[in-house]
Design an enzyme around this catalytic site. Sequence first.
Site, short mmCIF file in Angstrom:
data_model
loop_
_atom_site.label_atom_id
_atom_site.label_comp_id
_atom_site.label_asym_id
_atom_site.label_seq_id
_atom_site.Cartn_x
_atom_site.Cartn_y
_atom_site.Cartn_z
N CYS A 101 -0.92 5.90 9.82
CA CYS A 101 0.31 5.24 10.27
C CYS A 101 -0.04 3.94 10.99
CB CYS A 101 1.04 6.10 11.30
SG CYS A 101 1.67 7.61 10.67
N GLU A 136 0.82 -1.19 0.00
CA GLU A 136 0.00 0.00 0.00
C GLU A 136 0.87 1.26 0.00
OE1 GLU A 136 -4.03 -1.85 1.94
OE2 GLU A 136 -2.61 -0.96 3.35
N CYS A 142 6.16 -5.28 15.97
CA CYS A 142 5.76 -4.17 16.86
C CYS A 142 4.28 -4.35 17.22
CB CYS A 142 6.00 -2.84 16.17
SG CYS A 142 7.72 -2.66 15.63
N CYS A 167 6.21 -7.36 6.80
CA CYS A 167 7.29 -6.84 7.66
C CYS A 167 7.74 -7.98 8.57
CB CYS A 167 6.78 -5.67 8.49
SG CYS A 167 8.09 -4.82 9.41
N CYS A 199 3.56 8.49 1.05
CA CYS A 199 4.05 7.53 2.04
C CYS A 199 4.22 6.20 1.32
CB CYS A 199 3.03 7.43 3.18
SG CYS A 199 3.45 6.14 4.37
N CYS A 242 1.31 -2.17 15.61
CA CYS A 242 1.31 -1.91 14.16
C CYS A 242 0.61 -3.03 13.40
CB CYS A 242 2.76 -1.77 13.68
SG CYS A 242 2.87 -1.45 11.92
N1 SAH Z 1 9.20 0.29 9.96
C1 SAH Z 1 9.38 1.69 10.02
C2 SAH Z 1 8.42 2.50 9.15
C3 SAH Z 1 6.95 2.14 9.17
S1 SAH Z 1 5.87 2.78 10.36
C4 SAH Z 1 9.35 2.17 11.45
O1 SAH Z 1 9.12 1.35 12.34
O2 SAH Z 1 9.62 3.32 11.71
C5 SAH Z 1 5.81 4.50 10.35
C6 SAH Z 1 5.48 5.06 11.75
O3 SAH Z 1 4.14 4.72 12.18
C7 SAH Z 1 6.40 4.49 12.81
O4 SAH Z 1 6.82 5.47 13.71
C8 SAH Z 1 5.49 3.50 13.50
O5 SAH Z 1 5.96 3.17 14.75
C9 SAH Z 1 4.18 4.24 13.50
N2 SAH Z 1 3.03 3.38 13.80
C10 SAH Z 1 2.95 2.04 13.71
N3 SAH Z 1 1.74 1.61 14.10
C11 SAH Z 1 1.03 2.71 14.45
C12 SAH Z 1 -0.30 2.92 14.90
N4 SAH Z 1 -1.14 1.92 15.06
N5 SAH Z 1 -0.70 4.19 15.13
C13 SAH Z 1 0.14 5.22 14.92
N6 SAH Z 1 1.40 5.09 14.48
C14 SAH Z 1 1.85 3.84 14.25
#
Ligand code: SAH
Length: 349
Positions: A337, A92, A116, A112, A105, A119
């Site tokens: 995000c 996406e 986390c 992945c 973006c 996420c």
């Molecule tokens: N893998 C990379 C980039 C992808 S995520 C990273 O971890 O930075 C981009 C941003 O969105 C990151 O800061 C991530 O932690 C955040 N993110 C992930 N899940 C989220 C959520 N449910 N709500 C808000 N931000 C989130």
Amino acid sequence: MNKPDIRHINFEQLQDWVIAQGLPKYRAQQIYDWLWLKNVASYDEMTDIPKTLRQQLAEHFDIKNIQTQSIQISKDKTIKCAIRLFDNAVVESVLIPTSSRATACVSSQVGCSLDCKFCATAQLKRKRNLDYQEIYQQVYFIKTLAKEKYNLPLTNIVFMGMGEPLLNYSNVMKSIEMITSPKGLGMSPQRITVSTSGIAKMIVKMADEQVKFNLALSLHSAIEEKRRQIMSISESNTLEMLANALQYFYDKTGTRPTLEYVMLYEFNDSIKDADALVQFCRKVKSKVNLIEYNPVDNSPFKRTTKERLENFVHYLEKNKIIVTVRKSRGDDIDAACGQLVNKNTLAES
Ligand code: SAH
């Protein structure tokens, strides 16, 4: 027979090929411009190239293109695109407009490998890294879409879609090379941000290469045990290692890294958490970007309250930390995000 992809050969190789066919050198430049500047999908679109040469090209090289599988438009005008890659895997990409400009973006991996806890993409297994052209073509596509739909220029690119960019290092770097090259999109590296979950040795590598783009680190807690509960990558990348790597990055590049911090209700949003963050910031020249949590299926977390957010911001500001708040965009279509999970295509994959 498998033909090489024409965008996989560099300019010099293309020039050698053109000369070997007994053709004038300038044809290489013309073809290259069609491929990168104009990002054409077929040889037939290369209108100033003679038909015979177009046929020769087709005999020798494949020309691969991403396809749009679907687009969804949020009520705040954010657009989420499901993009079909060269092997039909789907990622996406998101277009985030303001009144005067647009941000793309982009995704760097199919799925992945990290887990986390907050996420959505973590629910997908990592299938493969994206090729650099697949990343480049996402940017090109979002740029075209921004112009067509909203008449807006694409000014910023964030590597915050699916995947961990630093685990697909060479393709991410190569895509940025083409995005910033005058032979490609000619964008300024200062308009590009690579976001990482925090892989200290790769941050050091980028610093040594003196990259010119911005770096964002997904910190989410400056308390070691807490960070470990939500990001297992932190077991091998401690806060101390990350602080050292980030400071090194700043010293080498002169660019202040951003610390991303998703505000999780009653998990990392207390004054004690804010204080730990202040201490971390004292070790690293940085700025903080607080992120509203976007709901994810099967996740135990909740978005923080307005009041807790304000208290947190106030505490950081009182301690002279540079802080901004990232409002959720496109969450009604799961484009915000951390919400990218190929919901519409999951059944097929
Ligand atoms: N893998 C990379 C980039 C992808 S995520 C990273 O971890 O930075 C981009 C941003 O969105 C990151 O800061 C991530 O932690 C955040 N993110 C992930 N899940 C989220 C959520 N449910 N709500 C808000 N931000 C989130």
